[in-house]
Design a protein around this motif. Structure first.
Motif, PDB file in Angstrom:
ATOM      1  N   TRP A 276       0.829  -1.202   0.000  1.00 55.90           N
ATOM      2  CA  TRP A 276       0.000   0.000   0.000  1.00 55.90           C
ATOM      3  C   TRP A 276       0.867   1.257   0.000  1.00 55.90           C
ATOM      4  N   LYS A 277       0.402   2.262  -0.726  1.00 59.61           N
ATOM      5  CA  LYS A 277       1.035   3.587  -0.690  1.00 59.61           C
ATOM      6  C   LYS A 277       0.326   4.403   0.400  1.00 59.61           C
ATOM      7  N   ILE A 278       1.066   4.753   1.440  1.00 61.36           N
ATOM      8  CA  ILE A 278       0.488   5.423   2.612  1.00 61.36           C
ATOM      9  C   ILE A 278       1.204   6.739   2.835  1.00 61.36           C
ATOM     10  N   ALA A 279       0.448   7.788   3.122  1.00 60.03           N
ATOM     11  CA  ALA A 279       1.035   9.095   3.429  1.00 60.03           C
ATOM     12  C   ALA A 279       0.457   9.620   4.733  1.00 60.03           C
ATOM     13  N   LEU A 280       1.336  10.090   5.620  1.00 62.02           N
ATOM     14  CA  LEU A 280       0.936  10.807   6.831  1.00 62.02           C
ATOM     15  C   LEU A 280       1.245  12.275   6.595  1.00 62.02           C
ATOM     16  N   VAL A 281       0.208  13.095   6.559  1.00 56.07           N
ATOM     17  CA  VAL A 281       0.323  14.504   6.175  1.00 56.07           C
ATOM     18  C   VAL A 281       0.142  15.393   7.407  1.00 56.07           C
ATOM     19  N   PHE A 282       0.952  16.441   7.514  1.00 55.53           N
ATOM     20  CA  PHE A 282       0.875  17.353   8.650  1.00 55.53           C
ATOM     21  C   PHE A 282       1.093  18.779   8.163  1.00 55.53           C
ATOM     22  N   PHE A 283       0.790  19.769   9.005  1.00 59.76           N
ATOM     23  CA  PHE A 283       0.827  21.168   8.572  1.00 59.76           C
ATOM     24  C   PHE A 283       2.002  21.945   9.150  1.00 59.76           C
ATOM     25  N   SER A 284       2.342  21.743  10.417  1.00 57.23           N
ATOM     26  CA  SER A 284       3.409  22.509  11.062  1.00 57.23           C
ATOM     27  C   SER A 284       4.756  21.868  10.785  1.00 57.23           C
ATOM     28  N   ARG A 285       5.654  22.604  10.119  1.00 54.67           N
ATOM     29  CA  ARG A 285       6.953  22.046   9.743  1.00 54.67           C
ATOM     30  C   ARG A 285       7.760  21.603  10.959  1.00 54.67           C
ATOM     31  N   ALA A 321       2.270  19.299   4.408  1.00 53.08           N
ATOM     32  CA  ALA A 321       1.167  19.603   3.486  1.00 53.08           C
ATOM     33  C   ALA A 321       1.650  20.356   2.250  1.00 53.08           C
ATOM     34  N   TRP A 322       2.621  21.275   2.432  1.00 54.32           N
ATOM     35  CA  TRP A 322       3.135  22.070   1.316  1.00 54.32           C
ATOM     36  C   TRP A 322       4.286  21.364   0.598  1.00 54.32           C
ATOM     37  N   GLY A 323       5.389  21.174   1.329  1.00 54.14           N
ATOM     38  CA  GLY A 323       6.625  20.718   0.713  1.00 54.14           C
ATOM     39  C   GLY A 323       7.491  21.905   0.327  1.00 54.14           C
ATOM     40  N   SER A 324       8.724  21.632  -0.036  1.00 56.88           N
ATOM     41  CA  SER A 324       9.673  22.696  -0.398  1.00 56.88           C
ATOM     42  C   SER A 324      10.687  22.144  -1.392  1.00 56.88           C
ATOM     43  N   LYS A 325      11.646  22.977  -1.782  1.00 60.06           N
ATOM     44  CA  LYS A 325      12.675  22.527  -2.716  1.00 60.06           C
ATOM     45  C   LYS A 325      13.497  21.391  -2.130  1.00 60.06           C
ATOM     46  N   LYS A 326      13.755  21.476  -0.824  1.00 62.78           N
ATOM     47  CA  LYS A 326      14.615  20.489  -0.179  1.00 62.78           C
ATOM     48  C   LYS A 326      13.856  19.290   0.367  1.00 62.78           C
ATOM     49  N   GLN A 327      12.542  19.418   0.524  1.00 65.22           N
ATOM     50  CA  GLN A 327      11.786  18.362   1.188  1.00 65.22           C
ATOM     51  C   GLN A 327      10.430  18.179   0.508  1.00 65.22           C
ATOM     52  N   GLU A 328      10.152  16.949   0.097  1.00 65.28           N
ATOM     53  CA  GLU A 328       8.895  16.669  -0.591  1.00 65.28           C
ATOM     54  C   GLU A 328       7.720  16.839   0.354  1.00 65.28           C
ATOM     55  N   GLY A 329       6.638  17.419  -0.144  1.00 66.48           N
ATOM     56  CA  GLY A 329       5.401  17.552   0.602  1.00 66.48           C
ATOM     57  C   GLY A 329       4.243  17.024  -0.227  1.00 66.48           C
ATOM     58  N   PHE A 330       3.061  17.035   0.351  1.00 67.17           N
ATOM     59  CA  PHE A 330       1.916  16.476  -0.375  1.00 67.17           C
ATOM     60  C   PHE A 330       1.599  17.315  -1.621  1.00 67.17           C
ATOM     61  N   PRO A 341       4.724  23.262 -12.202  1.00 65.59           N
ATOM     62  CA  PRO A 341       5.534  23.864 -11.128  1.00 65.59           C
ATOM     63  C   PRO A 341       4.661  24.110  -9.891  1.00 65.59           C
ATOM     64  N   TYR A 342       5.251  23.924  -8.716  1.00 65.01           N
ATOM     65  CA  TYR A 342       4.497  24.211  -7.498  1.00 65.01           C
ATOM     66  C   TYR A 342       4.790  25.635  -7.045  1.00 65.01           C
ATOM     67  N   LEU A 343       3.806  26.228  -6.405  1.00 67.90           N
ATOM     68  CA  LEU A 343       3.929  27.603  -5.917  1.00 67.90           C
ATOM     69  C   LEU A 343       4.227  27.605  -4.425  1.00 67.90           C
ATOM     70  N   THR A 344       4.799  28.684  -3.957  1.00 72.81           N
ATOM     71  CA  THR A 344       4.987  28.890  -2.522  1.00 72.81           C
ATOM     72  C   THR A 344       3.949  29.882  -2.025  1.00 72.81           C
ATOM     73  N   ALA A 345       3.770  29.946  -0.702  1.00 78.29           N
ATOM     74  CA  ALA A 345       2.726  30.800  -0.130  1.00 78.29           C
ATOM     75  C   ALA A 345       2.909  32.262  -0.501  1.00 78.29           C
ATOM     76  N   ASN A 346       4.160  32.713  -0.572  1.00 74.15           N
ATOM     77  CA  ASN A 346       4.372  34.142  -0.861  1.00 74.15           C
ATOM     78  C   ASN A 346       4.132  34.491  -2.326  1.00 74.15           C
ATOM     79  N   LYS A 347       3.826  33.478  -3.158  1.00 70.56           N
ATOM     80  CA  LYS A 347       3.489  33.738  -4.557  1.00 70.56           C
ATOM     81  C   LYS A 347       1.984  33.634  -4.818  1.00 70.56           C
ATOM     82  N   THR A 348       1.193  33.629  -3.743  1.00 72.41           N
ATOM     83  CA  THR A 348      -0.262  33.545  -3.869  1.00 72.41           C
ATOM     84  C   THR A 348      -0.900  34.861  -3.451  1.00 72.41           C
TER      85      THR A 348
END
Length: 857
Positions: A276-285, A321-330, A341-348
């Motif tokens: 199974w492909k399982i993901a545990l997703v969280f919001f606070s880095r 939940a987001w992810g970054s250049k150095k770390q994969e996120g959902f 391409p994925y966006l960052t919060a400051n580009k919204t």
């Protein structure tokens, strides 16, 4: 533990032999129902002892009989060809051969490994292994002369299982592999706790740094606390071990173990189903390392240190939940899969992280079909991922992408997907939305989180017990967060006794004897505003034993004339903690700065600077090391919350999910200045519940909020609430409360809802769509269901006495054994309905349609 008889079904795999296992399980439930025991269907064991499957079909822990493992083989007598020793040869069976007794023995030895590290259990546990053959009688076995073989193991035949009066006697008569003395109470409690994994929560003893002989230092008390092993909590154990067939939500107060349960569930599903492909997703880095550590702990525990967690594991992902250049996120993972391409919060447009995430998900949903990438997704702190502004077709954008990214758990019902999320609406810092199925997935899927699934696993679980914060502190946190003693009106109110119970409180009396209170659970327990009530939080709902170990105060609240005096006192207390209390700076002491975003940033910097000037090493989360107030761009590490040797100083958003033994809350005045702000109240609730032992609250000036806190501390766990004014909002925690709220808001579609065995006495759901609903054994006495659609609904053995079903649509409904005494079915459509065995005393059928209706008595 008092008399205990509990049965935990971890999952139904649907493989060959499942019906036979179910039959044996049901027999064991009946025979052991009044015994002090705990039983599992497929307890997770994953160590590599032996070559056979590691999960026992049935595991029974019985206070008198100790450990019993039952291996179930569901073949017919003609499927068994020969037996040589313990080796069995099969034909026309899903396997060609096997060694069922040795397989069960290996499972037993793996299980006993859990107990070897405990001196009071090592070599003290009785154990036996049994083979169950539910499709073979003893006579059939004897006709094949298998009974004459010298190596025949203990066997339960079909006729043994059907004879429930003698089944227990037969089990007792089987020989033990190990026979010891009966377990005493301490040994029994420890055995239950170890198999539940409670020992995973225990931290190693700390090294005492001072030479003081005083056993009442905080460090010494913490050592006692860390030796404490919580008693088995059956509801929590069930939730952690069960794998639902579809969605599940876990609503729990702060410190109730939501995150622990999610991590354990993720690990057990991964071990049971490694494909199974399982993901545990969280919001606070800042929670990344904590969650990583928990996943690793549970993997090691259930594999006996043979499996470790790695972020390289492609089938068990820990994703921000987001992810970054150095770390994969959902979000970044989905973007990569759809090649955008994925966006960052400051580009919204939104900028604010949770709103920005909903915004980028909304745009993804507009432009792309989301691929089905996962079998299970678990989400922690779901309340932080809700948006006020960015909805996609009346659905929460982030959650709708999550839902789209899941493969169906049941091909016959593609809407059933394994999305499991945990939340506490009282810990929301950004919005007041409640993550109900309707809010997340729209009205058409609002039924997915109501009732139970096909395995009898609840789709909505509520946790009211707190393991983390001491009793007085969790009560204070709720009191201040909800505004129990706020002048004018409460911030958050609760309307019913059942809702208070879901939060962990009892309504013990009405101070003015005017509110409607019933000892019966259900809808006859309303609290009408305009009343004065008394509530109490029972001690059994707060499981931290620190108040029994510490003779002093756990809560210290002081106010000062100015900030300089407040921080001077803070520095002195931290120095005392380090020099005389045997507390360590990192992970045992935490300073939380209160207030709105910019105010809190300014005060955080000022406080950290002040403490450094006083010779105290500090750490600001995300900086590379201690005593740095702001990281450079290339040294920024948002995953880091603690640094060895430094006292963490932080704001509330980063502190969420973390805990310490001594917590200092600084700048209470920043909340008191705007005390009517519900999110600032939530800040204080969250901050208070970060502590495992002691909390120090401080602020400057004079405010009405301070008087609230003094009164709440004085009243401890029993509060008299003046409900004379409507609160700012009502808190709805139970399934029934949520359904009524949805109904009162104009929603009528509750198709396929599962409310079996619920108490819905007096409920009003006029003209609601309950097509295909499961209402088996539901109490609907005195309900108003006029015009309701109950087409193909299951109302078997339900109580409909005195219910209004005028003009109801009951086409092909199952009403077998239902109590229809005094029911008004005027103009109702009962075409092809089955009323076999129903009680029809004084039933009214004026102008009812009865074509094809079955009446058999």
């Amino acid at each position: 533990m008092t008399q205990l008889s509990k049965f935990i079904l971890t999952e139904t795999l649907g493989k060959y032999g499942e019906e036979g296992e179910k039959f044996v399980w049901q027999c064991i439930e009946k025979v052991f129902q009044n015994r002090e025991c705990l039983a599992y269907w497929r307890y997770p064991i994953f160590s590599q002892t032996g070559e056979a499957r590691k999960e026992p079909d049935l595991l029974i822990l019985d206070r008198d009989l100790a450990i019993i493992i039952i291996e179930v083989k569901s073949f017919l007598i003609d499927n068994l060809v020969t037996i040589s020793g313990h080796f069995w040869q099969y034909q026309n069976y899903y396997i060609s051969s096997g060694n069922p007794y040795q397989q069960a023995e290996n499972q037993l030895f793996s299980l006993l490994e859990f107990c070897q590290g405990e001196p009071i259990l090592k070599d003290h546990i009785s154990a036996k292994v049994i083979i169950a053959l539910p499709n073979i009688t003893q006579q059939q076995w004897q006709e094949k002369q298998f009974d004459k073989l010298p190596s025949q193991p203990p066997i339960l035949f079909k006729n043994d299982l059907l004879n429930l009066d003698h089944l227990l006697t037969k089990i007792k008569q089987f020989p033990y592999i190990f026979k010891r003395e009966r377990l005493n109470q301490n040994q029994w409690q420890l055995l239950l706790s170890i198999l539940a994994g409670n020992s995973v929560y225990c931290e190693p003893p700390k090294r005492i740094l001072t030479n003081l002989t005083n056993n009442q230092t905080k460090g010494n008390v913490l050592n006692q606390l860390r030796k404490h092993l919580f008693k088995l909590d059956i509801p929590q154990e069930k939730i952690a071990k069960q794998i639902p067939l579809g969605m599940q939500r876990i609503r729990g107060i702060s410190g109730s173990g939501k995150t622990v349960i999610l991590c354990q569930k993720a690990v057990i599903m991964h071990l049971k189903h490694p494909d199974w492909k399982i993901a545990l997703v969280f919001f606070s880095r800042s929670l990344y390392y904590s969650l990583y550590h928990q996943l690793d702990q549970w993997l090691r525990y259930f594999s006996r240190d043979q499996i470790k967690y790695s972020h390289h594991n492609s089938n068990l992902k820990l994703l921000h939940a987001w992810g970054s250049k150095k770390q994969e996120g959902f979000y970044s993972h989905i973007c990569r899969e759809v090649d955008t391409p994925y966006l960052t919060a400051n580009k919204t447009e939104s900028k604010q992280p949770n709103e920005a995430l909903a915004e980028v998900c909304y745009k993804l949903l507009q432009e792309f079909a989301i691929p089905q990438l996962f079998d299970v997704i678990l989400i922690d702190e779901a309340q932080d991922l809700l948006s006020e502004n960015w909805k996609f077709e009346d659905k929460q954008s982030f959650f709708w992408i999550v839902y789209q990214a899941l493969r169906p758990a049941n091909p016959i019902h593609p809407e059933f997907k394994r999305l499991i999320y945990a939340y506490d609406e009282l810990q929301s810092l950004e919005n007041l939305k409640i993550p109900t199925a309707t809010e997340l997935f729209g009205q058409e899927l609002g039924h997915l989180l109501t009732g139970k699934d096909g395995n009898n696993i609840k789709k909505t679980e509520i946790l009211a017990k707190s393991y983390r914060s001491p009793h007085a502190i969790i009560s204070l946190a709720h009191g201040i967060g909800m505004g129990f003693y706020r002048q004018g009106q409460m911030i958050t109110g609760i309307k019913t006794k059942d809702e208070w119970s879901a939060l962990g409180y009892e309504v013990i009396e009405s101070a003015n004897n005017s509110y409607n209170y019933s000892l019966n659970k259900g809808l006859n327990n309303n609290i009408n505003y305009g009343q004065i009530i008394k509530i109490k939080r029972p001690l059994e709902n707060s499981l931290n034993p620190i108040d029994k170990m510490w003779r002093g105060d756990l809560i210290n609240f002081q106010t000062y004339q100015n900030r300089q005096l407040e921080l001077t006192a803070l520095a002195q207390k931290i120095k005392h903690n380090l020099r005389y209390d045997d507390l360590r700076p990192s992970k045992e002491i935490l300073v939380i700065i209160l207030g709105q975003f910019f105010d809190a940033i300014k005060l955080e910097n000022y406080t950290a600077n002040f403490l450094m000037q006083q010779g105290i090493d500090i750490y600001i989360p995300s900086t590379p090391t201690c005593n740095i107030l702001k990281p450079e761009k290339d040294t920024h590490n948002p995953n880091q919350f603690w640094c060895e040797g430094g006292v963490t100083v932080t704001r509330i958003h980063r502190a969420k999910g973390h805990q310490a033994d001594q917590v200092y809350l600084v700048g209470l005045d920043k909340i008191a200045e705007d005390e009517s702000n519900i999110f600032l109240r939530h800040q204080l609730l969250i901050a208070l519940t970060r502590t495992r032992a002691w909390v120090n609250i401080s602020g400057i000036g004079v405010y009405s909020l301070y008087q609230e806190i003094f009164k709440l501390i004085k009243d401890k766990d029993t509060f008299v609430l003046n409900m004379s004014n409507l609160p700012k909002r009502d808190l709805i925690l139970t399934e029934i409360g949520e359904i009524l709220n949805r109904y009162n808001s104009g929603e009528r579609n509750f198709q396929n809802i599962n409310l079996s065995c619920q108490n819905l006495t007096g409920i009003t759901l006029k003209n609601a769509n309950l097509i295909g609903s499961n209402l088996q054994e539901t109490n609907l006495k005195n309900a108003n269901l006029e015009g309701v659609k109950l087409i193909v609904a299951d109302l078997k053995n339900s109580n409909l006495k005195n219910t209004n079903l005028r003009k109801a649509k009951l086409i092909r409904a199952n009403l077998q054994g239902a109590n229809l005494t005094n029911v008004d079915l005027t103009e109702a459509d009962l075409s092809d309905a089955d009323l076999t065995g129903a009680i029809l005393d004084n039933i009214i059928l004026t102008d009812a349609i009865l074509e094809g209706t079955i009446f058999e008595f």
